[in-house]
Design a protein around this motif. Structure first.
Motif, PDB file in Angstrom:
ATOM      1  N   VAL A 135      -2.201   2.117  -0.292  1.00  0.00           N
ATOM      2  CA  VAL A 135      -3.635   2.381  -0.184  1.00  0.00           C
ATOM      3  C   VAL A 135      -4.425   1.096  -0.408  1.00  0.00           C
ATOM      4  CG1 VAL A 135      -5.585   3.683  -1.123  1.00  0.00           C
ATOM      5  CG2 VAL A 135      -3.321   4.756  -0.972  1.00  0.00           C
ATOM      6  N   ILE A 136      -5.342   0.814   0.517  1.00  0.00           N
ATOM      7  CA  ILE A 136      -6.275  -0.304   0.392  1.00  0.00           C
ATOM      8  C   ILE A 136      -7.667   0.296   0.251  1.00  0.00           C
ATOM      9  CG2 ILE A 136      -7.089  -2.466   1.379  1.00  0.00           C
ATOM     10  CD1 ILE A 136      -4.075  -2.416   0.949  1.00  0.00           C
ATOM     11  N   GLY A 137      -8.312   0.068  -0.890  1.00  0.00           N
ATOM     12  CA  GLY A 137      -9.596   0.701  -1.173  1.00  0.00           C
ATOM     13  C   GLY A 137     -10.755   0.116  -0.380  1.00  0.00           C
ATOM     14  N   ASP A 138     -11.877   0.814  -0.416  1.00  0.00           N
ATOM     15  CA  ASP A 138     -13.070   0.397   0.315  1.00  0.00           C
ATOM     16  C   ASP A 138     -13.476  -1.029  -0.046  1.00  0.00           C
ATOM     17  OD1 ASP A 138     -13.168   2.952   1.350  1.00  0.00           O
ATOM     18  OD2 ASP A 138     -14.867   3.613   0.113  1.00  0.00           O
ATOM     19  N   GLY A 139     -13.869  -1.785   0.974  1.00  0.00           N
ATOM     20  CA  GLY A 139     -14.462  -3.097   0.746  1.00  0.00           C
ATOM     21  C   GLY A 139     -13.504  -4.208   0.395  1.00  0.00           C
ATOM     22  N   CYS A 140     -12.198  -3.963   0.420  1.00  0.00           N
ATOM     23  CA  CYS A 140     -11.252  -5.032   0.096  1.00  0.00           C
ATOM     24  C   CYS A 140     -11.232  -6.089   1.198  1.00  0.00           C
ATOM     25  CB  CYS A 140      -9.845  -4.466  -0.088  1.00  0.00           C
ATOM     26  SG  CYS A 140      -9.630  -3.518  -1.602  1.00  0.00           S
ATOM     27  N   LYS A 141     -11.023  -7.335   0.807  1.00  0.00           N
ATOM     28  CA  LYS A 141     -10.965  -8.452   1.743  1.00  0.00           C
ATOM     29  C   LYS A 141      -9.638  -9.185   1.539  1.00  0.00           C
ATOM     30  CE  LYS A 141     -15.197  -7.266   2.675  1.00  0.00           C
ATOM     31  NZ  LYS A 141     -15.496  -6.377   3.814  1.00  0.00           N
ATOM     32  N   ILE A 142      -8.810  -9.152   2.573  1.00  0.00           N
ATOM     33  CA  ILE A 142      -7.470  -9.708   2.520  1.00  0.00           C
ATOM     34  C   ILE A 142      -7.420 -10.921   3.451  1.00  0.00           C
ATOM     35  CG2 ILE A 142      -5.021  -9.221   2.780  1.00  0.00           C
ATOM     36  CD1 ILE A 142      -6.505  -7.419   0.728  1.00  0.00           C
ATOM     37  N   ASP A 143      -7.031 -12.056   2.931  1.00  0.00           N
ATOM     38  CA  ASP A 143      -6.994 -13.311   3.683  1.00  0.00           C
ATOM     39  C   ASP A 143      -5.800 -13.323   4.652  1.00  0.00           C
ATOM     40  OD1 ASP A 143      -7.624 -15.893   4.454  1.00  0.00           O
ATOM     41  OD2 ASP A 143      -7.287 -16.800   2.483  1.00  0.00           O
ATOM     42  N   ASN A 144      -5.637 -14.448   5.353  1.00  0.00           N
ATOM     43  CA  ASN A 144      -4.495 -14.631   6.245  1.00  0.00           C
ATOM     44  C   ASN A 144      -3.195 -14.762   5.445  1.00  0.00           C
ATOM     45  OD1 ASN A 144      -6.464 -14.848   8.265  1.00  0.00           O
ATOM     46  ND2 ASN A 144      -6.482 -17.079   8.145  1.00  0.00           N
ATOM     47  N   LEU A 145      -2.093 -14.367   6.076  1.00  0.00           N
ATOM     48  CA  LEU A 145      -0.750 -14.588   5.520  1.00  0.00           C
ATOM     49  C   LEU A 145      -0.566 -13.972   4.141  1.00  0.00           C
ATOM     50  CD1 LEU A 145      -0.396 -18.298   6.668  1.00  0.00           C
ATOM     51  CD2 LEU A 145       0.826 -16.341   7.637  1.00  0.00           C
ATOM     52  N   VAL A 146      -1.040 -12.760   3.987  1.00  0.00           N
ATOM     53  CA  VAL A 146      -0.900 -12.017   2.731  1.00  0.00           C
ATOM     54  C   VAL A 146       0.104 -10.886   2.931  1.00  0.00           C
ATOM     55  CG1 VAL A 146      -2.098 -10.483   1.114  1.00  0.00           C
ATOM     56  CG2 VAL A 146      -3.189 -12.605   1.871  1.00  0.00           C
ATOM     57  N   GLN A 147       0.939 -10.652   1.928  1.00  0.00           N
ATOM     58  CA  GLN A 147       1.912  -9.562   1.955  1.00  0.00           C
ATOM     59  C   GLN A 147       1.551  -8.525   0.904  1.00  0.00           C
ATOM     60  OE1 GLN A 147       4.439  -8.355   3.590  1.00  0.00           O
ATOM     61  NE2 GLN A 147       5.206  -6.929   2.062  1.00  0.00           N
ATOM     62  N   ILE A 148       1.431  -7.269   1.320  1.00  0.00           N
ATOM     63  CA  ILE A 148       1.173  -6.163   0.397  1.00  0.00           C
ATOM     64  C   ILE A 148       2.338  -5.190   0.507  1.00  0.00           C
ATOM     65  CG2 ILE A 148      -0.368  -4.242  -0.163  1.00  0.00           C
ATOM     66  CD1 ILE A 148      -2.678  -5.955   0.862  1.00  0.00           C
ATOM     67  N   GLY A 149       3.089  -5.072  -0.578  1.00  0.00           N
ATOM     68  CA  GLY A 149       4.318  -4.300  -0.558  1.00  0.00           C
ATOM     69  C   GLY A 149       4.099  -2.796  -0.569  1.00  0.00           C
ATOM     70  N   HIS A 150       5.172  -2.081  -0.287  1.00  0.00           N
ATOM     71  CA  HIS A 150       5.124  -0.626  -0.147  1.00  0.00           C
ATOM     72  C   HIS A 150       4.640   0.058  -1.422  1.00  0.00           C
ATOM     73  CE1 HIS A 150       8.834   0.164  -2.480  1.00  0.00           C
ATOM     74  NE2 HIS A 150       9.261  -0.968  -1.951  1.00  0.00           N
ATOM     75  N   ASN A 151       3.821   1.075  -1.230  1.00  0.00           N
ATOM     76  CA  ASN A 151       3.282   1.923  -2.304  1.00  0.00           C
ATOM     77  C   ASN A 151       2.349   1.192  -3.269  1.00  0.00           C
ATOM     78  OD1 ASN A 151       6.226   3.360  -1.763  1.00  0.00           O
ATOM     79  ND2 ASN A 151       4.535   4.800  -2.059  1.00  0.00           N
ATOM     80  N   SER A 152       1.910  -0.004  -2.907  1.00  0.00           N
ATOM     81  CA  SER A 152       0.875  -0.651  -3.710  1.00  0.00           C
ATOM     82  C   SER A 152      -0.453   0.067  -3.490  1.00  0.00           C
ATOM     83  CB  SER A 152       0.745  -2.130  -3.345  1.00  0.00           C
ATOM     84  OG  SER A 152       1.870  -2.857  -3.780  1.00  0.00           O
ATOM     85  N   ARG A 153      -1.321  -0.032  -4.481  1.00  0.00           N
ATOM     86  CA  ARG A 153      -2.632   0.634  -4.400  1.00  0.00           C
ATOM     87  C   ARG A 153      -3.702  -0.346  -4.875  1.00  0.00           C
ATOM     88  NH1 ARG A 153      -1.854   6.190  -3.746  1.00  0.00           N
ATOM     89  NH2 ARG A 153      -4.035   6.604  -4.282  1.00  0.00           N
ATOM     90  N   LEU A 154      -4.628  -0.666  -3.987  1.00  0.00           N
ATOM     91  CA  LEU A 154      -5.732  -1.550  -4.308  1.00  0.00           C
ATOM     92  C   LEU A 154      -6.997  -0.730  -4.500  1.00  0.00           C
ATOM     93  CD1 LEU A 154      -3.595  -3.388  -2.825  1.00  0.00           C
ATOM     94  CD2 LEU A 154      -5.529  -4.800  -2.103  1.00  0.00           C
ATOM     95  N   GLY A 155      -7.730  -1.007  -5.563  1.00  0.00           N
ATOM     96  CA  GLY A 155      -9.017  -0.357  -5.772  1.00  0.00           C
ATOM     97  C   GLY A 155     -10.070  -0.894  -4.817  1.00  0.00           C
ATOM     98  N   ARG A 156     -11.330  -0.698  -5.148  1.00  0.00           N
ATOM     99  CA  ARG A 156     -12.416  -1.136  -4.278  1.00  0.00           C
ATOM    100  C   ARG A 156     -12.727  -2.614  -4.485  1.00  0.00           C
ATOM    101  NH1 ARG A 156     -17.243   2.131  -6.103  1.00  0.00           N
ATOM    102  NH2 ARG A 156     -16.317   1.521  -8.092  1.00  0.00           N
ATOM    103  N   PHE A 157     -13.080  -3.275  -3.399  1.00  0.00           N
ATOM    104  CA  PHE A 157     -13.621  -4.639  -3.425  1.00  0.00           C
ATOM    105  C   PHE A 157     -12.678  -5.656  -4.061  1.00  0.00           C
ATOM    106  CE2 PHE A 157     -17.242  -1.639  -3.713  1.00  0.00           C
ATOM    107  CZ  PHE A 157     -17.723  -1.823  -2.417  1.00  0.00           C
TER     108      PHE A 157
END
Length: 332
Positions: free
Chosen positions: A228-250
């Motif tokens: 889950v990637i929460g509202d308003g998140c900003k992810i740069d180039n060449l970023v890895q987000i692994g399975h079942n990770s959860r990001l809050g807002r912004f």
């Protein structure tokens, strides 16, 4: 070529003009490179020293500016120069790439897919079965969206992006070129018969509203449940987000950073460039992880951590100072 007077620009910014200039502004530019028909900004007092040698006619400045604009030059004083400059950039932004038709004839769109009003699909795109595209969604050439995905309203997906099956993306998102949403998580276990057994990844990815995913970044699907990637998140180039990770807002993740599986980020977390976060770690609301750091445990809300392994910032700075003194002493 677009051009604006300082008064026309200030109608947008609603700041306070200091000084005068009759020069028409034709473009924004960084302070060291600007010419006499361009506007720049001073977002920090340490950059005031460049104004004397800059040729810019106008600068957007913060309220605490301590220098004068000079002859036939002007400042526009605002509460936040960085945010004001973003408004100026919008004024001068060139048009986006054009579409000759709403759906290019070389695009492959499954008959069960649902298209929102004003949706545009570029050459070579593939839209799989039961995909739902919201209103005013734009897919640039060679985007791939597999079965049962949903894409919200006003979302822009750039060329080469791949969205795997059953993933869901919200409204007003931007996915930059070659980003991948919903690739298999990195799951393997030793197996006497075959060496390494692949663990099936049967979950999906859910991305909230107003999220931006940089070029060549990857968000892996959950092993089960969702990444889950929460509202308003900003992810740069060449970023890895692994399975079942959860990001809050912004949350913000800078380039080359990465989350292992099942990491939890609270709201407003900042991950510096090339930082890495161990699996199952929890980073609390508003915490900051310095660039290049390696986080091997939980980080409390509001804390800043640095180093490898990462520790509280003030502790890391003390350690580095002691190490520096030891090295200096050993050379005597």
């Amino acid at each position: 070529m677009k051009s604006y007077s300082i008064l026309e620009i200030n109608e947008v910014l609603k700041g306070v003009i200091l000084g005068t200039t009759n020069q028409k502004i034709t473009a924004p530019e960084q302070i060291e490179l600007a010419n006499s028909s361009e506007i720049s900004f001073i977002g920090n007092k340490k950059y005031e020293k460049f104004w004397g040698t800059s040729k810019a006619a106008v600068a957007i400045v913060n309220e605490d500016i301590s220098i004068a604009p000079g002859l036939n030059r002007a400042f526009i004083k605002v509460k936040n120069a960085d945010l004001a400059m973003s408004q100026v950039l919008k004024l001068f932004a060139p048009p986006m790439p054009l579409f000759d038709c709403e759906i290019h004839p070389t695009a492959v769109v499954d008959k069960t897919a649902v298209m929102g009003n004003g949706t545009r699909i570029g050459a070579g795109c593939y839209i799989g079965p039961n995909v739902v595209l919201g209103d005013n969604t734009t897919l640039y050439p060679n985007v791939t969206i597999f079965d049962d995905c949903t894409i919200g309203n006003n979302t822009i997906i750039w060329s080469g992006a791949v969205i795997r099956e059953r993933c869901h993306i919200g409204n007003d998102c931007i996915l930059h070129p070659n980003s991948t949403i919903g690739a298999d998580g990195f799951g393997f276990r030793p197996c006497p018969e075959i060496g390494l057994a692949k663990i099936p990844q049967i979950g999906n990815v859910i991305i909230g509203n107003s999220v931006e995913i940089g070029a060549n970044s990857c968000v892996d699907r959950g092993k089960f449940s969702s990444t889950v990637i929460g509202d308003g998140c900003k992810i740069d180039n060449l970023v890895q987000i692994g399975h079942n990770s959860r990001l809050g807002r912004f949350c913000v993740m800078a380039g080359n950073s990465g989350l292992a599986g099942s990491v939890t980020l609270g709201d407003g977390v900042v991950i510096g460039g090339s930082a890495s976060i161990k699996d199952h770690a929890t980073i609390g609301n508003g915490a900051i992880v310095g660039g290049g750091s390696g986080v091997i445990g939980d980080v409390p809300a509001g804390k800043t951590v640095l180093g490898y392994p990462a520790v509280e910032a003030r502790v890391a700075l003390k350690q580095w100072a002691i190490l520096k003194r030891l090295v200096s002493f050993s050379k005597k």
